[in-house]
Scaffold this motif. Structure first.
Motif, PDB file in Angstrom:
ATOM      1  N   ILE A   1      -7.013   2.166  -2.909  1.00 53.91           N
ATOM      2  CA  ILE A   1      -6.775   1.082  -2.205  1.00 53.91           C
ATOM      3  C   ILE A   1      -8.049   0.677  -1.763  1.00 53.91           C
ATOM      4  CG2 ILE A   1      -5.195  -0.177  -0.247  1.00 53.91           C
ATOM      5  CD1 ILE A   1      -3.265   2.091  -1.071  1.00 53.91           C
TER       6      ILE A   1
ATOM      7  N   ILE B   1      -7.701   5.355   0.433  1.00 56.62           N
ATOM      8  CA  ILE B   1      -7.880   4.218   0.908  1.00 56.62           C
ATOM      9  C   ILE B   1      -9.183   3.976   1.486  1.00 56.62           C
ATOM     10  CG2 ILE B   1      -7.220   2.629   2.772  1.00 56.62           C
ATOM     11  CD1 ILE B   1      -4.355   3.710   2.852  1.00 56.62           C
TER      12      ILE B   1
ATOM     13  N   GLU C   1       0.699  -1.143  -0.111  1.00 54.95           N
ATOM     14  CA  GLU C   1      -0.072  -0.034  -0.200  1.00 54.95           C
ATOM     15  C   GLU C   1       0.896   1.378  -0.116  1.00 54.95           C
ATOM     16  OE1 GLU C   1      -3.820  -1.565   2.631  1.00 54.95           O
ATOM     17  OE2 GLU C   1      -2.356   0.078   3.391  1.00 54.95           O
TER      18      GLU C   1
ATOM     19  N   ALA D   1      -9.388   4.843   6.157  1.00 56.47           N
ATOM     20  CA  ALA D   1      -8.230   3.693   6.509  1.00 56.47           C
ATOM     21  C   ALA D   1      -8.469   3.719   8.167  1.00 56.47           C
ATOM     22  CB  ALA D   1      -6.991   4.381   5.980  1.00 56.47           C
TER      23      ALA D   1
END
Length: 220
Positions: free
Chosen positions: A147, A198, A135, A168
């Protein structure tokens, strides 16, 4: 748009390929065994053999593609180098070649809790650690990325519970059908709200459904 899919014959990757074909997107499926893959994937898909550990094969297969989805991952087993070789080095190779040829958007399937080192899954050859390293490598690459960190992956495509999307390091548990993960990955390619984020995804009961534009826009 022409999509390159790594991990195309996996349980999640094959669903991604089918979703792309359904949206009319030409697909290059990057596979280890084309004969075996042909039985699993739609006839419209171009199959190219290679390995994410071999940059030359990636470079040859990715030529002419404009977007990339990586659903590759180490297979369960007893090889302690598997997560390092596939989840990190494999994705690192994909990122490097994507930069070389000018891929416009790179979508990576990772995992919930990828950034939590002290997690039970890291007892299995540091699998989450190496996903997190991949990542970070993608984020630092300069490529446009999304992501996707799914919760526990389920094969039941009939699960219609509401999709939850969070930033995230927000969610720590939950599950999601692989089909919904595939949908998230493909939608990300079409929506500017998904770029350079993300997103953590699970499904839940009793939540308010939202369109993908709103879900992605809600993640800072």
């Amino acid at each position: 748009m022409k999509a390159f899919v790594a991990g195309a014959t996996g349980a999640t990757g094959s669903r991604i390929v089918t979703q792309l074909v359904g949206r009319g997107v030409p697909v290059v499926a990057f596979v280890r065994d084309a004969a075996a893959a042909r039985a699993k994937l739609p006839i419209e898909v171009t199959l190219v053999e290679g390995s994410v550990t071999d940059k030359a094969s990636i470079r040859k297969a990715m030529a002419g593609c404009t977007v990339l989805i990586s659903a590759t991952g180490a297979r369960p087993g007893f090889d302690p180098t598997g997560p390092y070789q596939v989840d990190f080095e494999g994705n690192k190779n994909l990122v490097d070649v994507a930069k070389e040829i000018g891929i416009e958007h790179f979508v990576m399937v990772s995992s919930l809790c990828a950034s939590r080192f002290f997690h039970p899954l890291n007892l299995f050859f540091l699998i989450l650690y190496w996903k997190h390293q991949a990542e970070e490598y993608l984020q630092a690459s300069g490529l446009t990325y999304t992501i996707v960190r799914p919760g526990g992956l389920k094969d039941d495509d009939s699960d219609t519970r509401t999709l939850i999307m969070a930033p995230a390091d927000t969610l720590s548990e939950g599950s999601i059908p692989r089909l919904r993960v595939a949908e998230v990955c493909v939608e990300a390619l079409f929506l500017p709200q998904a770029r350079n984020k993300i997103v953590e995804v699970i499904v839940q009961d009793n939540a308010n459904p939202q369109p993908y534009e709103a879900l992605f826009a809600g993640v800072a």
